[in-house]
Design an enzyme around this catalytic site. Sequence first.
Site: not given
Length: 411
Positions: A90, A94, A122, A221
């Site tokens: 992740r 990001h 975040n 996911h």
Amino acid sequence: MMAPRSPPPPCFHCSFSFPSSSIAVFLFLAVLLLSICRSTSADDQQQQQQQELLVPGFYHSTCPQLQDIVQAGVEKAVENETRMAASLLRLHFHDCFVNGCDGSVLLDDTPTFTGEKNAVPNKNSIRGFEVIDQIKARVESECPGLVSCADIIAIAARDSVVLAGGPSWEVLLGRRDSLTASQAAANASIPSPALDVPALTKSFQNVGLTLQDMITLSGSHTIGQAHCFTFTQRLYNQSGNFQADPSMDSQFLLALKQLCPQGNPNPNTLASLDLSDPTVFNNHYFDNLMRGEGLLNSDQVLFTTTGITQEFVELFSKDQHAFFANFAISMVKMGNIKPLTGSEGEIRRDCRVVNPNHDISPSSPVPVPPETALPPPPPPPQDTGDLAAPPPPQFPEDPSFQFPPFPPFPF
């Protein structure tokens, strides 16, 4: 509920190969990809030129031990906490979605700028900074001033997927680190777990990724967890009528309501994104969607929305090799979003701060150490078959489109 399965032995530096049974599948994917490609703009051409400066052997002569150092650091972190594999993946996501893969997500706030760590997607949720710090410290002791934090994140994401049982890919290297960060850009660019398919598609297209990439990367996911507040609207008030999302499996809904009661759920409570085996990287995520067991709205809409997304969910549910192959390709594409190369940016000594002797100016050149670059990897094998792709969905192109406020995207 399916019993947890152990991941296969990891392979960090191998490329993914595909069985002959997937030939027709790959033709379907190839034709479909061509059908949804967009015309190349001047900005796209500039980005492509930057990407071509990234090569797998960028540190071949200057820091040959880099891959082993990162792998050892990721292995130690995941051994201490299995969830860290999803967190490091992740972190790369990001980083790349906000002004490109430049390590900006790692920067602490300064009097000069407000960084990305406390942006809405975040704050109190993004993790893995200490792991990157430890890896960077080891790299600096072996190869001082040569390896960027952005490249370390990219390698760590790949190694995290492999440790969880997923595919490997060759990470292209040569990124440099940004001199600043932007909280506003993070708030605007990182997609929300509450989005629907058209908004998700637009969010990915904004950074040069396709509908196919969006569906494929959503499969990350298959590992990780999410806080209750990222999906409680689906449990209690999905459409403003104080009713649950009708697409949710009834037993799945009941279990989530018990975990996240209405009113004042524990802010620290986490739900697994894949209930069957949340620490194993596989294609069970797509199985879950077909049973109405997608945790986030942005997950379940991939199957409830008729069209290309639904067809890909069905395909990846049946064929894990196809999912793994596409995931590896899409991760390379994501890692190539607007990298800083050449004399752009810098090589940070500490990933949390810009080098102290560096003027905060993107035009300040930094000498680049000589590198022995290996040739880029060969393209994926071209398979043949006779499946035709259905026409792509048509989404409105609205240049005034703005995303609504959203909670942090979980892993």
